[in-house]
Design an enzyme around this catalytic site. Structure first.
Site, PDB file in Angstrom:
ATOM      1  CD  GLU A 113      -2.807  -1.214   2.342  1.00 56.28           C
ATOM      2  OE1 GLU A 113      -3.322  -0.095   2.785  1.00 56.28           O
ATOM      3  OE2 GLU A 113      -3.072  -2.241   3.088  1.00 56.28           O
ATOM      4  CG  HIS A 241      -8.536   5.752   2.664  1.00 58.76           C
ATOM      5  ND1 HIS A 241      -8.467   5.377   1.429  1.00 58.76           N
ATOM      6  CD2 HIS A 241      -7.982   4.896   3.044  1.00 58.76           C
ATOM      7  CE1 HIS A 241      -7.933   4.546   1.165  1.00 58.76           C
ATOM      8  NE2 HIS A 241      -7.408   3.855   1.986  1.00 58.76           N
ATOM      9  NE  ARG A 288      -4.107   5.345   3.800  1.00 65.79           N
ATOM     10  CZ  ARG A 288      -4.688   4.336   4.685  1.00 65.79           C
ATOM     11  NH1 ARG A 288      -5.006   4.460   5.915  1.00 65.79           N
ATOM     12  NH2 ARG A 288      -4.517   2.940   4.083  1.00 65.79           N
ATOM     13  CG  HIS A 349      -9.516   5.713   6.888  1.00 66.45           C
ATOM     14  ND1 HIS A 349     -10.458   4.851   6.752  1.00 66.45           N
ATOM     15  CD2 HIS A 349      -8.261   5.175   6.908  1.00 66.45           C
ATOM     16  CE1 HIS A 349      -9.675   3.524   6.485  1.00 66.45           C
ATOM     17  NE2 HIS A 349      -8.391   3.697   6.694  1.00 66.45           N
ATOM     18  NE  ARG A 384      -3.640   4.531  10.307  1.00 66.15           N
ATOM     19  CZ  ARG A 384      -4.272   3.529   9.418  1.00 66.15           C
ATOM     20  NH1 ARG A 384      -4.212   2.333   9.421  1.00 66.15           N
ATOM     21  NH2 ARG A 384      -5.671   3.987   8.540  1.00 66.15           N
TER      22      ARG A 384
HETATM   23  P1  FAD Z   1     -12.844  -0.620  16.830  1.00 65.99           P
HETATM   24  O1  FAD Z   1     -12.521  -1.540  16.064  1.00 65.99           O
HETATM   25  O2  FAD Z   1     -13.265   0.711  16.582  1.00 65.99           O
HETATM   26  O3  FAD Z   1     -13.413  -0.876  18.250  1.00 65.99           O
HETATM   27  C1  FAD Z   1     -13.906  -0.082  19.448  1.00 65.99           C
HETATM   28  C2  FAD Z   1     -15.210  -0.763  19.914  1.00 65.99           C
HETATM   29  O4  FAD Z   1     -15.436   0.149  21.243  1.00 65.99           O
HETATM   30  C3  FAD Z   1     -16.378  -0.544  18.954  1.00 65.99           C
HETATM   31  O5  FAD Z   1     -16.898  -1.409  18.893  1.00 65.99           O
HETATM   32  C4  FAD Z   1     -17.545   0.277  19.926  1.00 65.99           C
HETATM   33  O6  FAD Z   1     -18.722  -0.434  20.154  1.00 65.99           O
HETATM   34  C5  FAD Z   1     -16.734   0.060  21.256  1.00 65.99           C
HETATM   35  N1  FAD Z   1     -16.997   1.501  22.020  1.00 65.99           N
HETATM   36  C6  FAD Z   1     -16.557   2.538  21.664  1.00 65.99           C
HETATM   37  N2  FAD Z   1     -17.182   3.236  22.770  1.00 65.99           N
HETATM   38  C7  FAD Z   1     -18.031   2.777  23.662  1.00 65.99           C
HETATM   39  C8  FAD Z   1     -18.402   2.854  24.944  1.00 65.99           C
HETATM   40  N3  FAD Z   1     -18.511   4.290  25.461  1.00 65.99           N
HETATM   41  N4  FAD Z   1     -18.908   1.961  25.604  1.00 65.99           N
HETATM   42  C9  FAD Z   1     -18.678   0.769  25.179  1.00 65.99           C
HETATM   43  N5  FAD Z   1     -18.131   0.481  24.016  1.00 65.99           N
HETATM   44  C10 FAD Z   1     -17.783   1.392  23.354  1.00 65.99           C
HETATM   45  N6  FAD Z   1      -6.080  -0.483   9.735  1.00 65.99           N
HETATM   46  C11 FAD Z   1      -5.397  -1.483   9.293  1.00 65.99           C
HETATM   47  O7  FAD Z   1      -4.210  -1.647   9.955  1.00 65.99           O
HETATM   48  N7  FAD Z   1      -5.305  -2.099   8.137  1.00 65.99           N
HETATM   49  C12 FAD Z   1      -6.471  -1.724   7.439  1.00 65.99           C
HETATM   50  O8  FAD Z   1      -6.696  -2.392   6.385  1.00 65.99           O
HETATM   51  C13 FAD Z   1      -7.600  -0.975   7.844  1.00 65.99           C
HETATM   52  N8  FAD Z   1      -8.825  -0.847   6.888  1.00 65.99           N
HETATM   53  C14 FAD Z   1      -9.445  -0.024   7.450  1.00 65.99           C
HETATM   54  C15 FAD Z   1     -10.636   0.140   6.765  1.00 65.99           C
HETATM   55  C16 FAD Z   1     -11.778   0.967   7.283  1.00 65.99           C
HETATM   56  C17 FAD Z   1     -12.986   1.169   6.424  1.00 65.99           C
HETATM   57  C18 FAD Z   1     -11.792   1.436   8.481  1.00 65.99           C
HETATM   58  C19 FAD Z   1     -12.931   2.271   8.949  1.00 65.99           C
HETATM   59  C20 FAD Z   1     -10.549   1.270   9.235  1.00 65.99           C
HETATM   60  C21 FAD Z   1      -9.475   0.673   8.749  1.00 65.99           C
HETATM   61  N9  FAD Z   1      -8.388   0.623   9.378  1.00 65.99           N
HETATM   62  C22 FAD Z   1      -7.437  -0.357   9.077  1.00 65.99           C
HETATM   63  C23 FAD Z   1      -8.198   1.037  10.653  1.00 65.99           C
HETATM   64  C24 FAD Z   1      -8.498  -0.022  11.671  1.00 65.99           C
HETATM   65  O9  FAD Z   1      -9.543  -0.760  11.407  1.00 65.99           O
HETATM   66  C25 FAD Z   1      -8.819   0.681  13.049  1.00 65.99           C
HETATM   67  O10 FAD Z   1      -7.835   1.585  13.328  1.00 65.99           O
HETATM   68  C26 FAD Z   1      -8.779  -0.481  14.189  1.00 65.99           C
HETATM   69  O11 FAD Z   1      -9.567  -1.500  13.809  1.00 65.99           O
HETATM   70  C27 FAD Z   1      -9.253   0.175  15.509  1.00 65.99           C
HETATM   71  O12 FAD Z   1      -9.392  -1.037  16.457  1.00 65.99           O
HETATM   72  P2  FAD Z   1      -9.746  -0.594  17.866  1.00 65.99           P
HETATM   73  O13 FAD Z   1      -9.942  -2.127  18.641  1.00 65.99           O
HETATM   74  O14 FAD Z   1      -9.004   0.260  18.383  1.00 65.99           O
HETATM   75  O15 FAD Z   1     -11.239  -0.043  18.087  1.00 65.99           O
HETATM   76  C1  SIN Z   2      -7.149   0.361   2.972  1.00 68.61           C
HETATM   77  O1  SIN Z   2      -7.376  -0.676   2.965  1.00 68.61           O
HETATM   78  O2  SIN Z   2      -6.760   1.273   2.245  1.00 68.61           O
HETATM   79  C2  SIN Z   2      -6.999   0.933   4.675  1.00 68.61           C
HETATM   80  C3  SIN Z   2      -5.787   0.743   5.228  1.00 68.61           C
HETATM   81  C4  SIN Z   2      -5.642   1.153   6.394  1.00 68.61           C
HETATM   82  O3  SIN Z   2      -6.359   1.947   6.680  1.00 68.61           O
HETATM   83  O4  SIN Z   2      -4.578   0.874   7.059  1.00 68.61           O
END
Ligand code: FAD
Ligand code: SIN
Length: 525
Positions: A113, A241, A288, A349, A384
C-alpha cells in the site's frame, strides 16, 4: 447495581478483545460493547495488517517507511517496538484461527500500500477486518473468565472526582477505579469497579459528515479521559483516506482499499489524465496525506466532486479474485471495476492522536491503559502508514496486559464510589435537539477542519462549537442520560480537542496542513 472485575475492557475491536483474551489468564474480565460484538472499525478493515515476513523486506525498511510517512513526528521507540514485536503477535493471531491468504507455494500472499517500499501486508481477500473480528469473537465465546456486556455504554471513567475531590490536570496520581455504564435496554446505570481498566473505544469518524468509520466511532474514550483530566495528544492529525467510493449520502462511506493501488490502479482526473506524478515521484502510491491533498487540490481546481481510480488495465479475473467485496459493491452501483473507472474522493478515516500512552500502554491516569485507535502511542507520528493500525492495536494490547498483571495484586476495588446520581433530571423531551446538534458538529468539522486548514477557519469552527458545547452541557445537566446525548457530548469534546491542537501547531506537517504556515518547522514538537 455494582459489579466487580479484575479487568474492565471498554471496547470490542481488535484492541479490546485481544487484551481481554490475554488478561483472562490472570483474572476476571468484563468486556463492554456499546453496540453488538461484530460492530467495530476492526470489522471494516480491508487492506490488511503490516508486518515484515520475507526477504528482501527487513525491520529496518518497515521502520524507515513508518518514519517517513510520520513526517518527523514519530516516537522511534514506539516504531521499533511495534515493528519488531509484530511477527510474534501475528503468530498469536494465526493460533486464534485467523486465516490470511496464501499463494500456491504456501507462502503468505502479501499486498503493498501507499508509502510501503516492500510487499508486507497480510490480508484476507479485501475483507481482512471481518475475518479478524469473527475469529476474535469465536475465541471470546470460548473463554470462561470473560463476561461480555453487549449494549452497555460506558459513560465516564471513575476517579477521585467521584469521591468528591477536586481533580485538575495538575493533580498527582489521578487513579481510575472503573466506569459508570449505561445498560441501554433497561436504562439503568451500573457501577463497574475494576482493578485495571483498558480503554479500547476506537475512532472518531462520526465527528465528520463523511467517514469510512461505522457510527460507533464517536471518540468516547478520548472524551472520557479529557473530562477526567488525563493527557490527550496529537489530535490535529486526522487522516483522510484518499479513495473512498464517491456515493453521496452513504454513511459510512465505502472504502476502496489502497491495496488496489498497490496492485496497479492509478488515479485520474475526470477527463482521464493521471496527475499524481506532479505531486510525488511515488505517484498513486505516495503516503496518504500527500495523495489526499493532491486529490483535494485537483478537485478544487476543477470544481469536481470526485476523481477516478482506474484498474481497467489489469486482468479482470485477477481483479475480481483479489477484490471481491469491492467488485460486488461497485457492481451494485452500476460500476464494473474491470471495465469502468471508479469515482472516489477523500474522506475521514483514522485519528493518529488520542489518549497518550507509554510503551506499556499506560495512560497518564494510574490503573488506566489505552490501546488501539483511541490511543496515541507515537507510532504514527503526523501521518499513519497504511495497515499499521491493526498491528499497533494488538502489540499495545499485549504490552498493556503484561504491564497490568505486574500490579494487579496491589490494587483493590474502590468501594467508596457512590452510585450514579440522576436526581433532578428528567427525560430529554426533544431528541431533535440532539440530532440537530450532532449534524452541526459534523458540518463545522467538515467545512472548517478538513484536509486544508487556516487560522480563520479554525477560529470560526471553535466559536461555533462553543455554542453547541454550552447548550449540550445544559441539556446534560437537566436530562436523564441517554447514549445519544453522551455521544453528542463526546463528539463535541473530540472536535474541541482537534481544533485546539490544530490552532496550537504553527506549521504544516503530515496530516495537518494550514495555509497560514504552509512549511514544516525544522523540529517536531
Ligand atoms: P474498534 O475496532 O473501532 O472497536 C472499538 C469498539 O469500542 C467499538 O466496537 C465500539 O462499539 C466500542 N465502544 C466505543 N465506545 C464505547 C463506549 N462508550 N462503551 C462501550 N463500548 C464502546 N487498519 C489497518 O491496519 N489495516 C487496514 O486495512 C484498515 N482498513 C480500514 C478500513 C476501514 C473502512 C476502516 C474504518 C478502518 C481501517 N483501518 C485499517 C483502521 C483499523 O480498522 C482501526 O484503527 C482499528 O480496527 C481500531 O481497532 P480498535 O480496537 O482500536 O477499535
Ligand atoms: C485500506 O485498505 O486502504 C485501509 C488501510 C488502512 O487504513 O490502514
Amino acid at each position: 447495581m455494582t459489579r466487580k472485575f479484575d479487568f474492565l475492557v471498554i471496547g470490542n475491536g481488535i484492541a479490546g478483545i485481544s487484551f481481554a483474551l490475554k488478561a483472562s489468564r490472570y483474572g476476571t474480565v468484563a468486556l463492554l460493547s456499546k453496540s453488538s460484538l461484530d460492530n467495530a472499525n476492526t470489522a471494516y478493515a480491508q487492506g490488511g495488517i503490516a508486518t515484515v515476513m520475507y526477504s528482501p523486506d527487513t525491520f529496518e525498511k518497515h521502520i524507515a517507511d513508518t518514519l517517513d510517512a510520520g513526517d518527523g513526528h514519530c516516537d522511534i521507540d514506539a516504531v521499533e517496538k511495534v515493528i519488531k514485536e509484530a511477527p510474534a503477535q501475528i503468530e498469536e493471531l494465526l493460533s486464534w484461527g485467523i486465516d490470511f491468504d496464501r499463494n500456491d507455494d504456501g507462502k503468505f500472499d502479501l499486498h503493498k500500500e501507499g508509502g510501503h517500499s516492500e510487499f508486507r501486508i497480510l490480508h484476507h481477500k479485501d475483507n481482512t477486518g471481518f475475518e479478524i473480528q469473527q475469529a476474535l469473537i469465536r475465541r471470546l465465546h470460548a473463554e470462561k473468565n470473560i463476561e461480555v456486556f453487549e449494549g452497555y455504554f460506558a459513560i465516564e471513567i471513575l476517579t477521585q472526582h467521584h469521591l468528591g475531590e477536586v481533580v485538575t490536570m495538575h493533580t498527582p496520581n489521578i487513579e481510575c477505579y472503573g466506569a459508570y455504564v449505561l445498560n441501554q435496554q433497561t436504562n439503568h446505570i451500573h457501577t463497574f469497579l475494576a482493578k485495571v481498566t483498558l480503554l479500547a473505544t476506537g475512532g472518531i469518524g462520526s465527528v465528520y459528515t463523511t467517514t469510512t468509520n461505522p457510527d460507533i466511532a464517536t471518540g468516547d474514550g478520548i472524551a472520557m479521559v479529557h473530562r477526567a483530566r488525563g493527557v490527550i495528544k496529537d489530535m490535529e492529525f486526522v487522516q483522510f483516506h484518499p479513495t473512498a467510493l464517491f456515493h453521496p449520502g452513504e454513511k459510512p462511506t465505502f472504502l476502496i482499499t489502497e491495496a488496489i493501488r498497490g496492485y496497479g490502479a492509478v488515479l485520474r482526473t475526470q477527463n482521464g489524465k493521471e496527475f499524481m506524478q506532479k505531486y510525488d515521484e511515488r505517484g498513486s502510491l505516495a503516503p496518504r496525506d500527500i495523495v489526499a491533498r493532491a486529490i483535494d487540490n485537483e478537485m478544487k481546481m476543477r470544481g469536481h466532486d470526485f476523481v477516478y481510480l482506474d484498474v481497467t488495465h489489469k486482468d479482470a479475473e485477477e481483479t475480481k479474485m483479489h477484490f471481491p467485496t469491492i467488485y460486488k459493491k461497485c457492481m451494485e452501483l452500476g460500476v464494473d471495476i474491470t471495465k469502468d473507472y471508479i469515482p472516489v474522493s477523500p474522506t475521514q478515516h483514522y485519528l493518529c492522536g488520542g489518549i497518550e500512552v507509554d510503551l506499556n500502554g499506560r495512560s497518564s491516569i494510574d490503573r488506566l491503559y489505552a490501546a488501539g485507535e483511541c490511543s496515541c502511542t507515537g507510532l504514527h507520528g503526523a501521518n499513519r502508514l497504511a495497515s499499521n493500525s491493526l498491528i499497533e492495536a494488538i502489540v499495545y494490547a499485549d504490552a498493556a496486559v503484561k504491564d497490568a498483571v505486574k500490579y494487579i495484586d496491589k490494587y483493590s476495588w474502590n468501594e467508596m464510589i457512590p452510585a450514579w446520581d440522576d436526581a433532578g433530571t428528567k427525560l430529554p423531551e426533544e431528541m431533535v435537539l440532539i440530532t440537530q446538534s450532532f449534524r452541526e458538529v459534523e458540518q463545522i468539522m467538515s467545512t472548517y477542519v478538513g484536509i486544508v486548514r487556516s487560522n480563520l477557519r479554525l477560529k470560526r469552527a471553535m466559536s461555533r462549537l462553543e455554542i453547541l458545547y454550552k447548550e449540550t452541557e445544559d441539556l446534560f445537566d437537566r436530562s436523564v442520560v441517554s447514549r445519544e446525548l453522551c455521544e453528542l457530548r463526546n463528539v463535541i469534546s473530540v472536535a474541541y480537542l482537534i481544533i485546539k491542537h490544530a490552532l496550537r501547531r504553527k506549521e504544516s506537517r503530515g496530516l495537518h496542513f494550514t495555509v497560514d504556515y504552509p512549511k514544516r518547522m525544522h523540529k517536531s514538537e
